[in-house]
Write an enzyme that holds these catalytic residues in place. Structure first.
Site, PDB file in Angstrom:
ATOM      1  N   ASN A   1       0.836  -1.202   0.000  1.00  0.00           N
ATOM      2  CA  ASN A   1       0.000   0.000   0.000  1.00  0.00           C
ATOM      3  C   ASN A   1       0.866   1.245   0.000  1.00  0.00           C
ATOM      4  OD1 ASN A   1       0.898  -0.513   2.665  1.00  0.00           O
ATOM      5  ND2 ASN A   1      -0.704   0.808   3.476  1.00  0.00           N
TER       6      ASN A   1
ATOM      7  N   CYS B   1       1.851   3.118   2.348  1.00  0.00           N
ATOM      8  CA  CYS B   1       2.842   3.164   3.433  1.00  0.00           C
ATOM      9  C   CYS B   1       3.714   1.909   3.481  1.00  0.00           C
ATOM     10  CB  CYS B   1       2.136   3.363   4.776  1.00  0.00           C
ATOM     11  SG  CYS B   1       1.065   4.800   4.833  1.00  0.00           S
TER      12      CYS B   1
ATOM     13  N   GLU C   1       3.136  -1.070   4.376  1.00  0.00           N
ATOM     14  CA  GLU C   1       3.037  -1.830   5.615  1.00  0.00           C
ATOM     15  C   GLU C   1       2.080  -3.010   5.472  1.00  0.00           C
ATOM     16  OE1 GLU C   1       1.191   1.084   8.288  1.00  0.00           O
ATOM     17  OE2 GLU C   1      -0.145   1.476   6.610  1.00  0.00           O
TER      18      GLU C   1
END
Length: 570
Positions: free
Chosen positions: A377, A379, A381
């Site tokens: 995604n 980020c 994560e």
């Protein structure tokens, strides 16, 4: 200038001349912030009941969740929260809360919530009438659990956005899918979400369309459309939407994709605001190690030959077969080291692309028998299975796959080490996240709604690792720091799985195709059951505080329970 702003500026101004942070100045700034700004704007109520009734009657809070509880219980929750005597530790934290999170009157002139008020409302809203969970939620959030920003911001409010703000989509190689996914991005960006989109399955520049060569425009024009979509759907003008596009490094458009973030890139391919990420199989590093060329492929050929999308296969496993198959065009050859050098140059100049290591993820992915992790995604994560939707013509029903809604929250490691009941803290967090999942229905993006309903996936993260290590006098990267991190993450993993098992047991329900997962077969637990239990130093034991050390016997028991009752969350 306000006194609190002057004092806050002095914190850094003095740091630049002395090399020391003037924390007393920060504390003074916080005090003056309340005296000069917050206290004058706070709306006063005679008691909690008057406050609740006003906020419901005036349309600030939803009434439905309030009616699930007796007023005496609600008062008890406020008393519980205020008994912590919470004080903001810094000017930044106080100003961030009152600027962004606290409920304000519609004209912005009055502050209607203190920190404790927001915590109670989040707890009552997410507990959905379960008084025991609501009480535990107040304890968890006042002590160590932090819901994701949209959950903390929107819970209980009548005029609100979604409880999640991160999504992942897969785009198929058709105009229908491209158009549909751009619509999804507009919708998710409108809701305040960051969106990741996988472009790996799109045919590259110059590929055939309807058998006619050199007709495909490649992935960059689609990436530009995504970038413009996020800029257009800008959350009431408050901020631009945010997104990331991912591409496999063996895709024939990879060179332009990597170059698209360079400051001096041609305007035709430059992506000014869209983030980029690349998916790298292990075979790439093996070729780089041998200083050999890599061959770039077209996902169009792969699908025509194997009936599988490029994102659905392991390039590492199939690389030699792709090379030897005469029906698979070898679009271009590039030296692996030279290509990776370009990746690093682009990262140095722009910070992009992100990297996800395909085989590292999928080799240990517990749902590998069900589907692949194709991307991450915004980020980087979230590593979660996806299945591509087939978007048909308007007169035919679509075949929706599984995309991702990131239902997130975090544990403060430093606070957790002091928790009186770590097991209870993790269980409470998991139950709150599970409720976020069940309360979220992005109906205008069916693949996200479908996966959320079937998989109940949640992400329980950790924060403040470095802060805790500093507090314990442990050097980041030292053996002690690694031992501590291993123990903490193992404990969090163990208790989150145990909680998910208990939820499955209570509800008599598991996530979609649990029986095909490595959890059901027990394979997931083998590395824990067979681990070598090592002796920890006094420094690590002190840093762990009240965090339990998970033994092989504990893992054996959990393995049996999970194989018997299943897991609710994928």
């Amino acid at each position: 200038m306000k006194t609190y702003l002057t004092l806050n500026n002095e914190v850094l101004n003095r740091y630049s001349s002395t090399g020391r942070l003037e924390l007393e100045k920060d504390r003074e700034a916080t005090r003056h912030y309340f005296l000069e700004f917050v206290n004058g704007k706070l709306r006063n109520f005679n008691d909690i009941e008057e406050k609740i009734r006003y906020l419901v009657d005036e349309g600030y809070y939803e009434n439905e969740f309030i009616e699930l509880y007796d007023m005496e219980f609600i008062k008890k929750m406020y008393e519980k929260a205020y008994a912590y005597n919470f004080r903001f530790p810094s000017f930044m934290s106080a100003s961030k809360f009152y600027d962004s999170y606290a409920m304000k009157s519609r004209d912005g002139e009055e502050i209607l919530e203190k920190y404790e008020d927001r915590i109670v409302i989040i707890a009552l809203y997410l507990a959905q009438g379960n008084e025991q969970l609501a009480e535990r939620a107040v304890e968890a959030m006042m002590e160590a659990y932090q819901p994701a920003t949209p959950t903390a911001l929107n819970s209980g409010k009548k005029a609100r956005g979604e409880l999640v703000s991160c999504f992942k989509l897969t785009m198929d190689d058709s105009m229908n899918s491209i158009a549909e996914n751009i619509g999804y991005c507009l919708e998710l960006s409108r809701l305040g979400g960051g969106v990741g989109v996988n472009l790996t399955d799109l045919r590259p520049l110059g590929d055939p369309i309807k058998g006619i060569l050199n007709r495909a425009s490649g992935v960059l024009p689609v990436a530009k459309l995504l970038e413009n979509s996020f800029s257009y759907s800008n959350q009431l003008g408050q901020r631009n939407g945010s997104g990331v596009a991912y591409l496999n490094i063996f895709h024939a458009d990879i060179e332009n994709f990597i170059s698209s973030k360079k400051p001096n890139a041609d305007d035709k391919i430059r992506l000014a605001t869209l983030s980029t990420g690349i998916i790298i199989p292990s075979i790439f590093f093996e070729l780089m190690r041998r200083d050999e060329d890599i061959v770039l492929f077209s996902p169009y050929d792969i699908y025509n030959e194997y009936g599988k999308r490029m994102s659905e296969i392991s390039i590492t496993e199939m690389y030699d077969e792709l090379l030897n198959n005469p029906n698979i065009r070898k679009v271009k050859r590039l030296n692996a080291r030279s290509l990776y050098t370009e990746v690093k140059k682009a990262q140095f100049e722009s910070g992009y692309p992100f990297e996800i290591f395909d085989d590292n993820v999928n080799d240990v992915h517990p749902l590998k028998n069900i589907g692949r992790v194709k991307m991450s995604n915004l980020c980087t994560e979230i590593l979660q299975m996806q299945m591509t939707s087939v978007i048909t013509d308007q007169d035919q029903p679509n075949e929706y796959g599984l995309d991702v809604s990131c239902n997130l929250g975090s544990i403060d490691i430093h606070a957790a080490s002091k928790s009186k009941d770590f097991d209870k803290l993790i269980d409470t967090s998991m139950r709150l996240l599970t409720n976020v999942s069940s309360m979220t229905n992005i109906k205008n993006v069916p693949s996200v709604a479908k996966a959320n309903q079937m998989m109940h996936s949640v992400g329980l993260g950790a924060m403040n690792l470095h802060g805790h290590l500093v507090s314990q006098g442990i050097l980041y990267g030292s053996k002690e720091s690694i031992d501590f991190t291993d123990c903490f993450m193992e404990a969090m993993n163990y208790y989150s799985l145990k909680s998910s098992m208990e939820i499955a047991k209570e509800r008599g329900e598991t996530f979609y195709r649990f029986e095909d997962s490595d959890y059901a077969s027990g394979v997931y637990f083998d590395s824990y059951v067979n681990k070598e239990e090592k002796e920890l130093s006094p420094i690590v034991l002190k840093a762990l505080g009240n965090i339990p050390i998970i033994t092989t016997a504990m893992w054996k028991d959990l393995k049996k329970e999970v194989m018997q009752y299943g897991l609710f969350n994928a």
